[in-house]
Motif scaffolding. Structure first.
Motif, PDB file in Angstrom:
ATOM      1  N   ILE A  47       0.842  -1.208   0.000  1.00 40.28           N
ATOM      2  CA  ILE A  47       0.000   0.000   0.000  1.00 40.28           C
ATOM      3  C   ILE A  47       0.876   1.258   0.000  1.00 40.28           C
ATOM      4  CG2 ILE A  47      -1.762   1.266   1.286  1.00 40.28           C
ATOM      5  CD1 ILE A  47      -2.660  -1.456   2.436  1.00 40.28           C
ATOM      6  N   VAL A  48       1.905   1.245   0.878  1.00 35.83           N
ATOM      7  CA  VAL A  48       2.794   2.415   0.989  1.00 35.83           C
ATOM      8  C   VAL A  48       3.484   2.682  -0.340  1.00 35.83           C
ATOM      9  CG1 VAL A  48       4.915   3.257   2.078  1.00 35.83           C
ATOM     10  CG2 VAL A  48       3.142   2.193   3.471  1.00 35.83           C
ATOM     11  N   ALA A  49       3.990   1.610  -0.951  1.00 36.45           N
ATOM     12  CA  ALA A  49       4.698   1.775  -2.229  1.00 36.45           C
ATOM     13  C   ALA A  49       3.751   2.353  -3.272  1.00 36.45           C
ATOM     14  CB  ALA A  49       5.256   0.434  -2.684  1.00 36.45           C
ATOM     15  N   SER A  50       2.511   1.860  -3.260  1.00 32.96           N
ATOM     16  CA  SER A  50       1.549   2.310  -4.259  1.00 32.96           C
ATOM     17  C   SER A  50       1.184   3.778  -4.047  1.00 32.96           C
ATOM     18  CB  SER A  50       0.299   1.437  -4.184  1.00 32.96           C
ATOM     19  OG  SER A  50      -0.651   1.896  -5.094  1.00 32.96           O
ATOM     20  N   SER A 126      -4.662  -8.488  -3.263  1.00 30.59           N
ATOM     21  CA  SER A 126      -4.698  -7.265  -4.073  1.00 30.59           C
ATOM     22  C   SER A 126      -3.925  -6.143  -3.390  1.00 30.59           C
ATOM     23  CB  SER A 126      -6.137  -6.848  -4.326  1.00 30.59           C
ATOM     24  OG  SER A 126      -6.732  -6.420  -3.117  1.00 30.59           O
ATOM     25  N   LEU A 127      -3.993  -6.105  -2.048  1.00 30.69           N
ATOM     26  CA  LEU A 127      -3.242  -5.063  -1.324  1.00 30.69           C
ATOM     27  C   LEU A 127      -1.752  -5.377  -1.332  1.00 30.69           C
ATOM     28  CD1 LEU A 127      -5.604  -4.526   1.734  1.00 30.69           C
ATOM     29  CD2 LEU A 127      -5.344  -3.061  -0.260  1.00 30.69           C
ATOM     30  N   SER A 134      -1.916  -0.845 -11.458  1.00 33.87           N
ATOM     31  CA  SER A 134      -2.124   0.600 -11.616  1.00 33.87           C
ATOM     32  C   SER A 134      -3.077   1.148 -10.571  1.00 33.87           C
ATOM     33  CB  SER A 134      -2.704   0.897 -13.000  1.00 33.87           C
ATOM     34  OG  SER A 134      -1.896   0.343 -13.973  1.00 33.87           O
ATOM     35  N   PHE A 135      -4.127   0.427 -10.309  1.00 32.46           N
ATOM     36  CA  PHE A 135      -5.084   0.873  -9.292  1.00 32.46           C
ATOM     37  C   PHE A 135      -5.694  -0.355  -8.616  1.00 32.46           C
ATOM     38  CE2 PHE A 135      -7.078   0.634 -13.347  1.00 32.46           C
ATOM     39  CZ  PHE A 135      -8.404   0.263 -13.177  1.00 32.46           C
ATOM     40  N   TRP A 136      -6.296  -0.111  -7.431  1.00 25.02           N
ATOM     41  CA  TRP A 136      -6.693  -1.233  -6.584  1.00 25.02           C
ATOM     42  C   TRP A 136      -7.721  -2.153  -7.233  1.00 25.02           C
ATOM     43  CZ3 TRP A 136     -11.486  -2.446  -4.325  1.00 25.02           C
ATOM     44  CH2 TRP A 136     -11.432  -3.573  -3.503  1.00 25.02           C
ATOM     45  N   LEU A 137      -8.702  -1.551  -7.916  1.00 27.03           N
ATOM     46  CA  LEU A 137      -9.771  -2.380  -8.487  1.00 27.03           C
ATOM     47  C   LEU A 137      -9.199  -3.379  -9.497  1.00 27.03           C
ATOM     48  CD1 LEU A 137     -12.795  -2.823  -8.338  1.00 27.03           C
ATOM     49  CD2 LEU A 137     -13.072  -1.246 -10.260  1.00 27.03           C
ATOM     50  N   PHE A 231      -4.563  -7.075 -14.840  1.00 25.94           N
ATOM     51  CA  PHE A 231      -3.857  -6.669 -13.618  1.00 25.94           C
ATOM     52  C   PHE A 231      -3.122  -5.349 -13.809  1.00 25.94           C
ATOM     53  CE2 PHE A 231      -0.219  -6.958 -10.659  1.00 25.94           C
ATOM     54  CZ  PHE A 231      -0.914  -7.139  -9.482  1.00 25.94           C
ATOM     55  N   THR A 232      -2.563  -5.171 -14.994  1.00 26.63           N
ATOM     56  CA  THR A 232      -1.785  -3.941 -15.248  1.00 26.63           C
ATOM     57  C   THR A 232      -2.591  -2.895 -16.016  1.00 26.63           C
ATOM     58  OG1 THR A 232      -0.904  -4.994 -17.222  1.00 26.63           O
ATOM     59  CG2 THR A 232       0.451  -5.132 -15.241  1.00 26.63           C
ATOM     60  N   ALA A 233      -3.911  -3.086 -16.096  1.00 25.23           N
ATOM     61  CA  ALA A 233      -4.752  -2.138 -16.851  1.00 25.23           C
ATOM     62  C   ALA A 233      -4.591  -0.726 -16.294  1.00 25.23           C
ATOM     63  CB  ALA A 233      -6.212  -2.578 -16.773  1.00 25.23           C
ATOM     64  N   GLU A 234      -4.529   0.247 -17.197  1.00 26.80           N
ATOM     65  CA  GLU A 234      -4.311   1.637 -16.784  1.00 26.80           C
ATOM     66  C   GLU A 234      -5.628   2.372 -16.536  1.00 26.80           C
ATOM     67  OE1 GLU A 234      -1.385   3.010 -16.251  1.00 26.80           O
ATOM     68  OE2 GLU A 234      -0.094   1.414 -17.029  1.00 26.80           O
ATOM     69  N   SER A 235      -6.725   1.840 -17.092  1.00 27.05           N
ATOM     70  CA  SER A 235      -8.015   2.532 -16.950  1.00 27.05           C
ATOM     71  C   SER A 235      -9.133   1.512 -16.792  1.00 27.05           C
ATOM     72  CB  SER A 235      -8.277   3.377 -18.198  1.00 27.05           C
ATOM     73  OG  SER A 235      -8.335   2.506 -19.320  1.00 27.05           O
TER      74      SER A 235
END
Lengths: 545, 254
Positions: A47-50, A126-127, A134-137, A231-235
């Motif tokens: 989480i911190v890294a993200s 996921s965390l 890119s984002f949590w979802l 997993f690596t989706a940007e949007s």
């Protein structure tokens, strides 16, 4: 899903939640709080890294993730040989199999259970993996899909295996297994050839890149690409596109499994019985090293002040469980070998013998920790026999020493072999002799501490359920306590050894000899502590469920 | 009450079960009319549990047909299973569910509309009423056995199979299960009781099936068994019959 199975699903979920929040005692709350802290420690770096913007290169993730996923999906298949199409718990076998449900209904029920587990487990994963996404979802949806993929793949392969077994002779089955092994060996051999020809170190990225150039491996990895892309989706639209593709793959596997409608009940029932036996072994703490055959035995040992019969019993059990120990050693050895291979030989620095000694000490420490946990041929494996042990006409100190002898001597022997091989391979260093002398008492003190803590706070290995924060917290507390005591011991040794070092004119021999004597004194004190803990153990009160 | 032309509660025809080269059951055939209590006895590994598990639809036969109330277990498993109750040896419960929740689930699985009154009655009968809301994981071995028996009785099956039903039960529990078996048999339920406790079999069963090494050594009434294996001695114990029937020289019977 059948309405009755849906009801069972709801009841079990409620039972699970009831178990998580049961009780309200001070001890349980502290345990739960500590467990929560442990989970936070696990997921916090991600989480911190993200949050701080530190993110792994998406291209590298896309390259490596399908390979990791393939390994994750194949591992259970390799371990079980595809013999576990669906895992049913013993109660499910007893209640659901004779009940009026179709096989497809039971299958859908299990998929529902797996999906619920994936939704919970996926959250933590996921965390943990957030820094690679890119984002949590995107991280969460992909983790859930990947977990379901491994479940579906395992289920489908198991069902196909049952189908093949139904309609083919053992010879055909052996031929199919042989062909699969040859194909796997060809892929590994080609990948190894590419690694040898290249200048690069053996890394996951290089392996992933090399495998994509091999046709068979590339075909295997291709269906896993959408999962990495999601997993690596940007949007969100990109996630929807690749996530949809991944979901379609999971659903296709499910439909195939439903379409096969293999009669899996007998196989699942047999597997359930094995799982039940494994749980019982794990409750004794002997999952890996339980006796598998009575082929080997040992001659009776002499009395040895009362220690002999206990030593004989524990050593006999250990010898009969050697197969599991060997498997564990080979698997661990594989990972160590991979670590060594990943570093090029010319990277080694410093004097050769000292480098070898460092390596041997590292391997020895790792071996001590791992084997001390798994070689439970002491009080930890005898929880159900405590009343019998306490009733024997043998002095408690002899019981304590006899019970600990098997793991202490086994671990020490293995460490001495590692040290000997290292010395032979890289040259002898005087320190090696001192390390060799220190090995048995160190192991004794470590295992004695482990057993004293166990006698004071007994617990069963397979006691905890998934996400059981109270159990997790209790284990963390005990681990912390053990580390603290070990620190006190180290300080005690230093308090004596450091003055001796200066008084003896900086003589290493005198210093180590003084330290060794203190270590032996600590060992003797641990026997006293063990006797006290053994006497304090009340079978009517201290036996965990 | 037994219907005049009702099909057998349980019917096994030429049942074979093999695991690779190991034959667990070979060519077993028998029929259990409604209202009969069949004692299934034999040494360890004789094929008793395999036969019951195949009848319960848990394991498929290698060859042969198994029917429950006329419904083929392989071809029509849902209807066959709906008329059967099977209590295995050492039944394992859902640890996180309460006793009552077990009954609730079983009622849903077998589509028992209003199960509450019958459930309460069964719990009271088996002295489980105080444990109604206890988790299965908190119960003793005997209580778990009682819960499994209550679940089996709840949907009023036409055929029931018990594998070592008395294990772990207290004297009151033993008396209760014996009484309930007799009462249900009088209502037309067909029972198979597999047990090594020959006194139980002698006490409850109207028919006897002796298995040895996967084959039927004897199938018939208790008096017929005495006539076949104990020289017709009317007071010969079942133990005597059993040892003579399963002795190495004994030939397969009818």
């Amino acid at each position: 899903m059948s309405s009755a199975l849906a009801l069972l699903f709801r009841l079990r979920l409620r039972g699970y939640l009831r178990r998580l929040v049961r009780g309200g005692s001070y001890k349980r709350l502290v345990g739960a709080a500590l467990g929560l802290v442990m989970v936070c420690v696990w997921v916090l770096p991600g989480i911190v890294a993200s949050v701080s913007g530190v993110r792994a290169d998406p291209e590298r993730v896309r390259l490596v993730l399908p390979l990791m996923l393939l390994a994750f999906a194949l591992l259970p298949l390799i371990i079980t040989g595809g013999a576990r199409p669906i895992v049913f718990m013993p109660a499910e076998v007893d209640f659901l199999f004779p009940a009026p449900f179709t096989r497809r209904q039971l299958l859908l029920y299990k998929v529902g259970v797996s999906l619920t587990a994936a939704l919970i487990t996926g959250f933590f994963f996921s965390l943990w993996l957030l820094r690679y996404s890119s984002f949590w979802l995107a991280s969460y949806a992909s983790c859930v899909l990947m977990l379901m993929l491994t479940q579906m793949l395992n289920m489908l392969v198991g069902m196909l295996r049952l189908r093949v077994e139904e309609g083919s002779s053992p010879r055909v089955r052996r031929l199919i297994t042989g062909a699969l092994l040859v194909a796997a060996a060809a892929v590994v051999w080609t990948a190894w050839g590419r690694y040898q020809a290249s200048e690069a170190s053996l890394t996951l990225v290089s392996v992933a890149r090399d495998l994509r150039a091999i046709p068979g491996a590339a075909w295997l990895l291709a269906p896993l690409e959408p999962f990495a892309r999601a997993f690596t989706a940007e949007s969100l639209p990109e996630l929807a596109r690749w996530g949809g593709a991944a979901l379609a793959i999971v659903l296709a596997l499910l439909l195939l499994a439903l379409g096969l409608d293999t009669n899996y009940l007998e196989a699942a029932s047999v597997q359930s019985r094995k799982i039940y036996d494994n749980i019982r072994r794990a409750r004794r703490g002997q999952y890996w090293t339980a006796a598998t055959s009575a082929r080997f035995g040992l001659p009776a040992l002499p009395w040895l002040l009362g220690c002999g019969p206990f030593m004989w019993r524990q050593f006999t059990g250990l010898v009969r469980g050697l197969r599991g120990l060997l498997v564990m050693t080979v698997v661990s050895g594989f990972f160590v070998a991979m670590m060594l291979l990943s570093a090029r030989p010319e990277a080694a620095e410093g004097p050769r013998a000292m480098a070898g000694l460092s390596l041997a000490v590292s391997a020895g420490v790792w071996l001590s920790i791992m084997l001390a946990m798994s070689l439970r041929y002491d009080f930890r494996g005898d929880l159900d026999q405590m009343d019998w042990i306490k009733s024997l006409p043998v002095p408690p100190w002899a019981i304590f020493v006899g019970q600990l002898a098997a793991p202490v001597l086994t671990i020490s022997a293995l460490q001495l072999v590692i040290l000997g091989v290292t010395g032979w391979h890289v040259g002898w260093h005087p320190t090696m002799c001192w390390v060799a002398v220190a090995i048995p008492p160190v192991n004794f003190v470590m295992l004695a501490l482990e057993n004293v803590v166990f006698l004071l706070y007994p617990n069963r290995t397979g006691q905890a359920g998934a996400a059981d924060l109270q159990h997790l917290g209790r284990q963390a507390m005990l681990l912390f306590g053990r580390l603290l005591v070990m620190l006190v011991f180290a300080v005690g040794i230093a308090v004596v050894a450091v003055p001796v070092y200066f008084l003896s004119g900086r003589s290493a021999e005198w210093t180590i000899a003084a330290g060794w004597l203190v270590l032996c004194a600590i060992g003797a004190a641990m026997v006293r502590a063990g006797v006290w803990a053994l006497r304090s153990f009340d079978v009517s009160r201290d036996m965990p469920d | 009450m037994t219907q005049p032309h009702a099909p057998p509660a349980l019917e096994v025809a030429d049942f074979h079960k093999a695991y690779g080269p190991t034959v667990a059951v070979a060519g077993l055939s028998f029929a259990l009319p409604p209202g009969e209590v069949l004692g299934l006895v034999g040494p360890n590994g004789a094929g008793k549990t395999t036969t019951m598990r195949a009848l319960a639809g848990i394991i498929p036969p290698t060859r042969g047909t198994l029917r429950v109330c006329g419904f083929d277990v392989a071809a029509d498993p849902v209807r066959a299973k709906g008329r059967l109750a099977y209590v295995p040896d050492d039944p394992r419960l859902f640890e996180s569910l309460t006793v009552w929740e077990h009954l609730r689930f079983v009622a849903a699985a077998y589509r028992v509309a209003a199960f509450e009154a019958e459930g309460e009655r069964l719990l009271a009968r088996f002295e489980l009423a105080p444990k109604r809301d206890a988790l299965a994981g908190e119960l003793s071995r005997g209580m778990r056995q009682k819960v499994a028996i209550c679940c089996a009785y709840l949907h009023r099956p036409a055929a029931m199979m018990f594998d070592e039903p008395l294990t772990g039960l207290d004297p009151m529990g033993i008396r209760t299960i014996k009484e309930t078996i007799r009462a249900r048999a009088a209502e037309g339920v067909g029972f198979i009781i597999s047990s090594h406790l020959l006194s139980l079999v002698e006490d409850l069963c109207t028919r006897l099936l002796i298995l040895n090494q996967g084959r039927a050594v004897f199938h018939g009434g208790l008096d017929e068994a005495r006539a076949a294996f104990a020289d017709g001695l009317a007071d010969a114990s079942l133990e005597e019959v059993f040892f003579r029937a399963t002795a190495p020289a004994a030939e397969p019977g009818p």
